[in-house]
Design an enzyme around this catalytic site. Structure first.
Site, PDB file in Angstrom:
ATOM      1  N   HIS A 121       8.572 -15.174   7.700  1.00  0.00           N
ATOM      2  CA  HIS A 121       9.001 -13.772   7.844  1.00  0.00           C
ATOM      3  C   HIS A 121       7.950 -12.905   8.550  1.00  0.00           C
ATOM      4  CE1 HIS A 121      11.888 -10.706   6.569  1.00  0.00           C
ATOM      5  NE2 HIS A 121      10.907  -9.923   6.158  1.00  0.00           N
TER       6      HIS A 121
ATOM      7  N   SER B  43      13.251  -6.997   9.567  1.00  0.00           N
ATOM      8  CA  SER B  43      13.477  -6.929   8.120  1.00  0.00           C
ATOM      9  C   SER B  43      14.131  -5.586   7.756  1.00  0.00           C
ATOM     10  CB  SER B  43      12.162  -7.181   7.389  1.00  0.00           C
ATOM     11  OG  SER B  43      12.414  -7.520   6.062  1.00  0.00           O
TER      12      SER B  43
ATOM     13  N   ASP C 158      11.875 -18.805   6.245  1.00  0.00           N
ATOM     14  CA  ASP C 158      11.611 -17.464   5.712  1.00  0.00           C
ATOM     15  C   ASP C 158      11.952 -17.452   4.224  1.00  0.00           C
ATOM     16  OD1 ASP C 158      11.848 -14.758   5.007  1.00  0.00           O
ATOM     17  OD2 ASP C 158      12.561 -14.180   6.997  1.00  0.00           O
TER      18      ASP C 158
HETATM   19  N1  LIG Z   1       4.888  -8.939  -0.436  1.00  0.00           N
HETATM   20  C1  LIG Z   1       4.669  -8.079   0.685  1.00  0.00           C
HETATM   21  C2  LIG Z   1       6.011  -7.522   1.083  1.00  0.00           C
HETATM   22  C3  LIG Z   1       5.941  -6.681   2.286  1.00  0.00           C
HETATM   23  C4  LIG Z   1       6.325  -7.417   3.548  1.00  0.00           C
HETATM   24  O1  LIG Z   1       6.466  -8.621   3.630  1.00  0.00           O
HETATM   25  N2  LIG Z   1       6.498  -6.614   4.570  1.00  0.00           N
HETATM   26  C5  LIG Z   1       6.922  -7.130   5.843  1.00  0.00           C
HETATM   27  C6  LIG Z   1       8.299  -6.606   6.101  1.00  0.00           C
HETATM   28  S1  LIG Z   1       9.378  -7.146   4.804  1.00  0.00           S
HETATM   29  C7  LIG Z   1      10.829  -6.276   5.030  1.00  0.00           C
HETATM   30  O2  LIG Z   1      10.977  -5.202   5.415  1.00  0.00           O
HETATM   31  C8  LIG Z   1       5.937  -6.688   6.915  1.00  0.00           C
HETATM   32  O3  LIG Z   1       6.293  -6.451   8.031  1.00  0.00           O
HETATM   33  N3  LIG Z   1       4.657  -6.572   6.512  1.00  0.00           N
HETATM   34  C9  LIG Z   1       3.616  -6.083   7.364  1.00  0.00           C
HETATM   35  C10 LIG Z   1       2.912  -7.101   8.214  1.00  0.00           C
HETATM   36  O4  LIG Z   1       2.096  -6.668   9.060  1.00  0.00           O
HETATM   37  O5  LIG Z   1       3.149  -8.306   8.073  1.00  0.00           O
HETATM   38  C11 LIG Z   1       3.681  -7.019   0.305  1.00  0.00           C
HETATM   39  O6  LIG Z   1       3.501  -6.796  -0.895  1.00  0.00           O
HETATM   40  O7  LIG Z   1       3.059  -6.375   1.179  1.00  0.00           O
END
Ligand SMILES: N[C@@H](CCC(=O)N[C@@H](CSC=O)C(=O)NCC(=O)O)C(=O)O
Length: 283
Positions: A257, A148, A224
């Site tokens: 995602h 991401s 995603d």
């Molecule tokens: N809605 C979420 C948004 C944050 C999120 O989805 N973070 C992803 C990366 S998105 C793009 O860079 C992520 O890797 N999260 C950490 C995980 O361990 O899944 C929110 O508010 O947190």
């Protein structure tokens, strides 16, 4: 440059370790994690995959959720996972999860109040590899990957530094940040209105400009929810085609995602990096 070890845990005959250090690029204390495979020794320096995580992440998300250690241990590849921004009370921040701490976007900020600390590009390209290569039994054979926001970072840093990396991969990267809401918010805050600066941190602009010298693998979940609005994979594919860059995009039906998606395909990415890394290591 000194490091403080804050954890070490044996895993798949190798070691997962976390360190803090004073960063000169970011002007604050930083933390990173390293997985050292069992083959790593002073007599046998191993190659390194740098992993860049996404929004809201620290050095821990990938290491705890991706399930990469078994394959990395088998292939003899070290993995380094830095934090995603400078941190601390003295470091500027924002209420949104997509700007400020946890959202450094791997750029060198030029604008107030960000420019004092937000220099993640320099940190990843120069400071962190120098530190890792000084303190651990690793070679200068490096590849780069990420997810991401970190997929954007891996593409941009790899494409701009083809002499420093052997291969690039990404999961669901923010491919065209100059044309999506996450990217526009971050770049206008960190970089102001200078469109040339924006383009220098945009994977599609870089691939439209010239052919990639490095092989690129991208996996994207077809389910995603960020795909259409934030990630712009079709634009990335067109840009890669423009100069016939060595590029493979795999659409993975049903995947979202999350790290469930990443853990499903991380072994393929490690296999993809293994060959160029070993070729470089032998040179
Ligand atoms: N809605 C979420 C948004 C944050 C999120 O989805 N973070 C992803 C990366 S998105 C793009 O860079 C992520 O890797 N999260 C950490 C995980 O361990 O899944 C929110 O508010 O947190």
């Amino acid at each position: 440059m000194s490091l403080e070890n804050i954890s070490q845990t044996k895993v798949f005959q190798g070691w997962h370790k976390q360190y803090t250090h004073q960063s000169t690029s970011l002007n604050c204390t930083m933390r990173f994690a390293i997985f050292l495979p069992p083959q790593a020794s002073q007599d046998n320096p191993v190659s390194v995959l740098y992993w860049l995580s996404g929004l809201t992440c620290t050095d821990e998300n990938f290491m705890q959720k991706a399930g990469a250690f078994r394959k990395a241990a088998e292939l003899g590849i070290a993995i380094v996972a830095p934090d995603t921004s400078p941190r601390g009370e003295q470091v500027a921040d924002d209420d949104g999860y997509d700007l400020g701490q946890g959202a450094g976007f791997y750029v060198n900020a030029t604008e107030t109040p960000w420019a004092d600390h937000y220099r993640m590009y320099d940190y990843i390209v120069d400071e962190l590899p120098a530190l890792v290569e000084e303190h651990f039994p690793v070679s200068q054979a490096r590849s780069i990957s990420g997810h991401s926001m970190g997929g954007h970072g891996a593409l941009v840093i790899g494409l701009r530094n083809t002499d420093r990396y052997c291969s690039i991969s990404a999961f669901a990267p923010i491919s065209n940040p100059i044309n999506c809401p996450w990217g526009k918010k971050a770049f206008s805050s960190y970089l102001g209105h200078d469109r040339q600066q924006w383009q220098s941190y945009d994977a599609c602009s870089l691939l439209n400009e010239k052919r990639s010298e490095l092989p690129i693998l991208v996996d994207q979940g077809a389910a995603d929810s960020f795909l259409e609005e934030q990630l712009k994979l079709e634009t990335l594919m067109s840009a890669a085609k423009k100069h016939n860059s060595p590029f493979e995009l795999r659409m993975q039906p049903g995947y979202d995602h999350s790290y469930f998606f990443i853990s499903s395909f991380i072994d393929d990415h490690l296999d993809f990096h293994a060959k160029p890394l070993s070729t470089q290591r032998e040179e």
